[in-house]
Design an enzyme around this catalytic site. Structure first.
Site, PDB file in Angstrom:
ATOM      1  CB  CYS A 133     -41.295  97.463 -22.520  1.00 25.68           C
ATOM      2  SG  CYS A 133     -42.676  97.995 -21.542  1.00 25.68           S
ATOM      3  CD  GLU A 134     -37.258  93.547 -26.956  1.00 25.48           C
ATOM      4  OE1 GLU A 134     -36.499  94.326 -26.362  1.00 25.48           O
ATOM      5  OE2 GLU A 134     -36.905  92.845 -27.914  1.00 25.48           O
ATOM      6  N   PRO A 150     -20.250  67.979 -22.536  1.00 24.28           N
ATOM      7  CG  PRO A 150     -21.120  66.186 -21.312  1.00 24.28           C
ATOM      8  CD  PRO A 150     -19.829  66.741 -21.861  1.00 24.28           C
ATOM      9  N   GLY A 151     -23.045  70.057 -22.106  1.00 25.40           N
ATOM     10  CA  GLY A 151     -23.666  71.050 -21.225  1.00 25.40           C
ATOM     11  C   GLY A 151     -25.168  70.838 -21.220  1.00 25.40           C
ATOM     12  NE  ARG A 152     -28.337  72.404 -26.613  1.00 29.56           N
ATOM     13  CZ  ARG A 152     -28.669  73.670 -26.853  1.00 29.56           C
ATOM     14  NH1 ARG A 152     -29.817  74.138 -26.428  1.00 29.56           N
ATOM     15  NH2 ARG A 152     -27.865  74.463 -27.538  1.00 29.56           N
ATOM     16  N   GLY A 202     -21.866  68.062 -26.104  1.00 32.86           N
ATOM     17  CA  GLY A 202     -22.574  66.794 -26.066  1.00 32.86           C
ATOM     18  C   GLY A 202     -23.717  66.700 -27.064  1.00 32.86           C
ATOM     19  NE  ARG A 250     -31.658  77.877 -25.760  1.00 31.93           N
ATOM     20  CZ  ARG A 250     -32.264  76.981 -26.504  1.00 31.93           C
ATOM     21  NH1 ARG A 250     -33.520  76.631 -26.232  1.00 31.93           N
ATOM     22  NH2 ARG A 250     -31.658  76.425 -27.527  1.00 31.93           N
ATOM     23  CE1 TYR A 252     -25.167  76.958 -23.238  1.00 32.44           C
ATOM     24  CE2 TYR A 252     -26.537  75.156 -24.005  1.00 32.44           C
ATOM     25  CZ  TYR A 252     -25.292  75.686 -23.768  1.00 32.44           C
ATOM     26  OH  TYR A 252     -24.177  74.935 -24.052  1.00 32.44           O
ATOM     27  CE1 TYR A 288     -28.940  81.695 -30.055  1.00 32.45           C
ATOM     28  CE2 TYR A 288     -30.037  80.641 -28.200  1.00 32.45           C
ATOM     29  CZ  TYR A 288     -28.951  81.311 -28.719  1.00 32.45           C
ATOM     30  OH  TYR A 288     -27.891  81.580 -27.911  1.00 32.45           O
TER      31      TYR A 288
HETATM   32  N1  LLP Z   1     -17.861  73.033 -25.623  1.00 32.34           N
HETATM   33  C1  LLP Z   1     -17.764  74.171 -26.310  1.00 32.34           C
HETATM   34  C2  LLP Z   1     -16.450  74.621 -26.757  1.00 32.34           C
HETATM   35  C3  LLP Z   1     -18.913  74.909 -26.602  1.00 32.34           C
HETATM   36  O1  LLP Z   1     -18.808  76.030 -27.305  1.00 32.34           O
HETATM   37  C4  LLP Z   1     -20.181  74.448 -26.159  1.00 32.34           C
HETATM   38  C5  LLP Z   1     -21.388  75.215 -26.419  1.00 32.34           C
HETATM   39  C6  LLP Z   1     -20.227  73.263 -25.417  1.00 32.34           C
HETATM   40  C7  LLP Z   1     -19.049  72.571 -25.176  1.00 32.34           C
HETATM   41  C8  LLP Z   1     -21.504  72.704 -24.870  1.00 32.34           C
HETATM   42  O2  LLP Z   1     -22.353  72.254 -25.864  1.00 32.34           O
HETATM   43  P1  LLP Z   1     -23.691  71.486 -25.473  1.00 32.34           P
HETATM   44  O3  LLP Z   1     -23.323  70.143 -24.894  1.00 32.34           O
HETATM   45  O4  LLP Z   1     -24.394  72.317 -24.458  1.00 32.34           O
HETATM   46  O5  LLP Z   1     -24.422  71.364 -26.744  1.00 32.34           O
HETATM   47  N2  LLP Z   1     -26.823  79.630 -26.031  1.00 32.34           N
HETATM   48  C9  LLP Z   1     -27.087  78.594 -27.014  1.00 32.34           C
HETATM   49  C10 LLP Z   1     -26.064  77.502 -26.944  1.00 32.34           C
HETATM   50  C11 LLP Z   1     -24.650  77.968 -27.119  1.00 32.34           C
HETATM   51  C12 LLP Z   1     -23.690  76.847 -27.081  1.00 32.34           C
HETATM   52  C13 LLP Z   1     -22.311  77.363 -27.080  1.00 32.34           C
HETATM   53  N3  LLP Z   1     -21.320  76.368 -26.947  1.00 32.34           N
HETATM   54  C14 LLP Z   1     -28.480  78.035 -26.803  1.00 32.34           C
HETATM   55  O6  LLP Z   1     -29.200  78.550 -25.949  1.00 32.34           O
HETATM   56  O7  LLP Z   1     -28.889  77.111 -27.496  1.00 32.34           O
END
Ligand code: LLP
Length: 429
Positions: A359-360, A289-291, A246, A328, A388, A332
């Site tokens: 401890c880092e 969408p996840g984030r 998303g 994070r 995340y 990043y």
């Molecule tokens: N679909 C696929 C195939 C994905 O690889 C991802 C995220 C999503 C959907 C979801 O994307 P979003 O809507 O959340 O942007 N750990 C990292 C983020 C890694 C995302 C991996 N894939 C962070 O903390 O920013």
């Protein structure tokens, strides 16, 4: 305030309308808070707008952003499907009673055991990443006498202008099969030959924390014209197109606020027009969408343990959590908005690095944060931590993971309890 579910009253920070200082007192810190109403609202923005603007569509919550049973329940109630990337996520979704036909199983290195487990759970769709997996899915579906519904993961060759670790749609990617090299055509042709794979369409995900609308248009264009190529060369018309993750979210004031409804309407018009132009059926559109479902529904509370100023260098504030509950910044250099929750009325003139308890030296939550001068016992709030954070938490330094407390108006309840020291040793034999 960085998000409209955050406000202040009597010098205290409120989240989802609730006093965060009181919540820290009630549940202890570090503490993950989740605003249930915000999660539901975010789900509805995708669900309602996708229903409204596309001929046929379904948003799938990308549960890697935050995977716990309560979230799967909420998302299911809101009518979304879900994307899982491991048998562990699938297990939690199933335990939560998530309708299996709306679960899409991702992953670029699924084992035979993973594939068998997902089939035995009755997972709706596999998103098949590569040729080896395709053959394994066919074999294991054959052993079960089923035809497994599937999409194929392709890489459209797009640079999404986000940070490298989350850019996944480029030709050189560990995920999927590239269109540009001609391999994607062979991948589809191979899938169509298999008796136990029921190919429904194709998938692409170009990256995460993407703000540039052009990225979504370009992805749609490339995928639609590939669908047209498939129709012409193989006589196959894909009925589903999954456009992946998303929209980006606002971590700081400098991030834009995306009007997701408006963006979805524009993407839908673009797809309708593109399909017409290419002479293909408008496919059912899926997005993952996840984030943007959970990030701004989350906040993490810590207690300040110490401060120090190194003359000529910088000041530090140390808190009782860190890269174990939020890796994070360490990974990043991700930006966050931070408040001192019990001193909201005071002038923020103490510029410091917020460091964790690990401890880092790299264990930092953020650098260059302006706060009212913190003192031991103050409550420090990091905003927009719903995505995340819990899902990437670790037990480094044998630090127990914080609980998730859900806020639902006047009601607050524990969705995931705090890890105990006993939990840390529970698997040792
Ligand atoms: N679909 C696929 C195939 C994905 O690889 C991802 C995220 C999503 C959907 C979801 O994307 P979003 O809507 O959340 O942007 N750990 C990292 C983020 C890694 C995302 C991996 N894939 C962070 O903390 O920013």
């Amino acid at each position: 305030m960085i998000c409209d579910n955050i406000s202040t009253a009597n010098g205290h920070l409120l989240f989802g309308g609730r006093d965060t200082v009181e919540l820290a007192g009630k549940y202890g810190t570090p503490l993950y808070l989740m605003d249930e109403r915000r999660v539901r609202r975010n789900c509805r923005v995708y669900k309602e707008n996708m229903d409204k603007h596309f001929s046929s569509a379904l948003p799938l919550y990308a549960s890697k952003a935050l995977s716990c049973k309560r979230l799967y329940e909420i998302v299911a109630q809101e009518g979304l499907g879900t994307d899982v990337v491991s048998p562990g996520e699938l297990y939690l979704a199933k335990e939560a009673g998530f309708p299996m036909e709306k679960v899409f199983f991702h992953g670029n290195a699924k084992t035979d055991a993973d594939i068998a487990f997902a089939m035995d759970c009755g997972v709706g769709f596999f998103i098949i990443d590569n040729m080896d997996e395709l053959r394994a899915v066919d074999r294991l579906a054959g052993e079960r006498g089923i035809r497994q519904k599937a999409l194929l993961r392709l890489t459209p060759g797009i640079d999404p202008h986000t940070f490298e670790a989350v850019a996944t749609g480029k030709v050189d990617s560990k995920f999927g099969v590239p269109i540009e090299t001609g391999q994607a055509m062979d991948f589809v042709a191979a899938a169509l030959e298999l008796a136990h794979v029921d190919l429904r369409g194709i998938h692409a995900h170009v990256g995460s924390q993407v703000f540039d609308s052009a990225v979504f248009y370009d992805t749609a264009d490339i995928m639609l014209s590939f669908i047209a190529d498939l129709k012409r060369e193989l006589g196959y018309e894909a009925s589903m197109l999954n456009l992946g993750g998303g929209y980006g979210v606002r971590y700081t004031e400098s991030d834009p606020a995306v009007d997701i409804g408006q963006e979805l309407a524009a993407v839908a018009a673009h797809i309708r027009e593109g399909s017409r132009r290419l002479g293909i059926q408008e496919p059912m559109i899926l997005m993952e969408p996840g984030r943007s479902i959970v990030a701004d529904a989350g906040m993490t509370l810590y207690t300040v343990q110490s401060t120090k100023t190194i003359p000529g260098y910088r000041s530090y504030a140390a808190v009782d959590g860190g890269m174990t509950d939020n890796p994070r910044y360490a990974l990043y250099r991700s930006a966050y908005t931070i408040y001192l929750a019990n001193k909201m009325g005071e002038k923020a003139d103490f510029v410091c690095t917020v460091g964790g308890r690990c401890c880092e030296s790299g264990d930092m939550i953020q650098e260059n944060v302006a706060l009212p001068t913190p003192q031991r016992g103050d409550i420090l709030a990091v905003c927009t931590t719903g995505a995340y954070n819990y899902s990437m938490a670790s037990n480094y330094n044998s630090i127990p993971r914080p609980p998730i407390v859900m806020l639902d108006g006047e009601r607050d309840y524990v969705a995931v309890r705090r890890e105990t020291f006993a939990d840390l040793g529970a698997r040792e034999v």
